[in-house]
Scaffold this motif. Sequence first.
Motif, mmCIF file in Angstrom:
data_model
loop_
_atom_site.group_PDB
_atom_site.id
_atom_site.type_symbol
_atom_site.label_atom_id
_atom_site.label_comp_id
_atom_site.label_asym_id
_atom_site.label_seq_id
_atom_site.Cartn_x
_atom_site.Cartn_y
_atom_site.Cartn_z
ATOM 1 N N ARG A 1 43.865 -1.874 18.818
ATOM 2 C CA ARG A 1 43.012 -1.158 17.857
ATOM 3 C C ARG A 1 43.623 -1.202 16.469
ATOM 4 O O ARG A 1 42.914 -1.343 15.464
ATOM 5 C CB ARG A 1 42.831 0.283 18.318
ATOM 6 N N SER A 2 44.964 -1.083 16.414
ATOM 7 C CA SER A 2 45.697 -1.170 15.140
ATOM 8 C C SER A 2 46.728 -2.280 15.275
ATOM 9 O O SER A 2 47.864 -2.041 15.709
ATOM 10 C CB SER A 2 46.373 0.163 14.819
ATOM 11 N N HIS B 1 42.904 -7.916 16.274
ATOM 12 C CA HIS B 1 42.218 -6.629 16.339
ATOM 13 C C HIS B 1 41.165 -6.649 17.436
ATOM 14 O O HIS B 1 40.383 -7.593 17.556
ATOM 15 C CB HIS B 1 41.541 -6.321 15.003
ATOM 16 N N ASP C 1 39.034 -3.356 19.762
ATOM 17 C CA ASP C 1 38.953 -1.949 20.143
ATOM 18 C C ASP C 1 38.002 -1.821 21.327
ATOM 19 O O ASP C 1 36.829 -2.220 21.240
ATOM 20 C CB ASP C 1 38.443 -1.138 18.951
ATOM 21 N N SER D 1 33.915 -5.519 17.606
ATOM 22 C CA SER D 1 35.289 -5.974 17.375
ATOM 23 C C SER D 1 35.754 -6.899 18.499
ATOM 24 O O SER D 1 36.520 -7.842 18.269
ATOM 25 C CB SER D 1 36.242 -4.786 17.248
#
Length: 270
Positions: free
Chosen positions: A34-35, A56, A58, A64
């Motif tokens: 996610r990060s 990236h 998520d 994403s």
Amino acid sequence: MTSYVIVGASRGLDYQYLKTLSASPSNIVIGLARSPAPVQSKVSADNLPSNVHILHGDLTDPSSLNVAAAQVSKITSGAVDYLIINGALLPYETAHLGPLDFAGNEQAFMEELNASMSTNVAGVMWTVNAFINLVKNSNVKTVIFISSCMADTELIGITGIAAAVPYAVSKAGANVVVAKYAALYKSTGVVFLALGPGFVQTQAEDPDNVPPELAAVQDAFTVAFRKYEPGLRGPILPEESVRMQLEVIKGITIKDSGKFLSHLGTKKML
């Protein structure tokens, strides 16, 4: 080269997958987070080799994951051999609560249940949907969902563990999702497996400096789990769990598709 996509690679088991798999130069290892920036910094600090890629992605954001799949396709020439998904939302602050503990606090239960289902169930579907065509292009065609012994009803009955309700429900739900995909894709040769990692020390970055709240939960679970496996010494480290999981993963066939097995390669969870 063999390609691995590890979904949720920020810490614990999935970060350990990056470390273990990247040790072989014949592997392409792609971690989704996610990060991604902190994970990339950790990869650099740990001097992981250049066959590790951090992107990236998520679990709660299907768009994403679609973008990540397109990026992965460029790295792996359009195929993914192993897709490994770990949706693991388990707040240890509430992990000790059972069903009756939410009486009068139903809103808190619904918030945690919805968050767990969004990550641990829907997130699995969004990930498979985004990557399935790349998996189908592989000769290996393997999708692994990292489940939990807490989703095993026999273990719950033996240990008497009534805690971690939203987490356990969501993991059990994801096991069903895995079985549904296995039924859908069996004729194509894609293998889907729900895989329990054992009782693993994953939430503390430093196993020698575990937060008191987490230590209390782990101690309680250790006592309960010994009713199921009397010889259990306590939580195992991610390195041991990943090594055992990979042995199971490398040995499964289409006959195992849709099953829920443990890191032991059987239905015995611990």
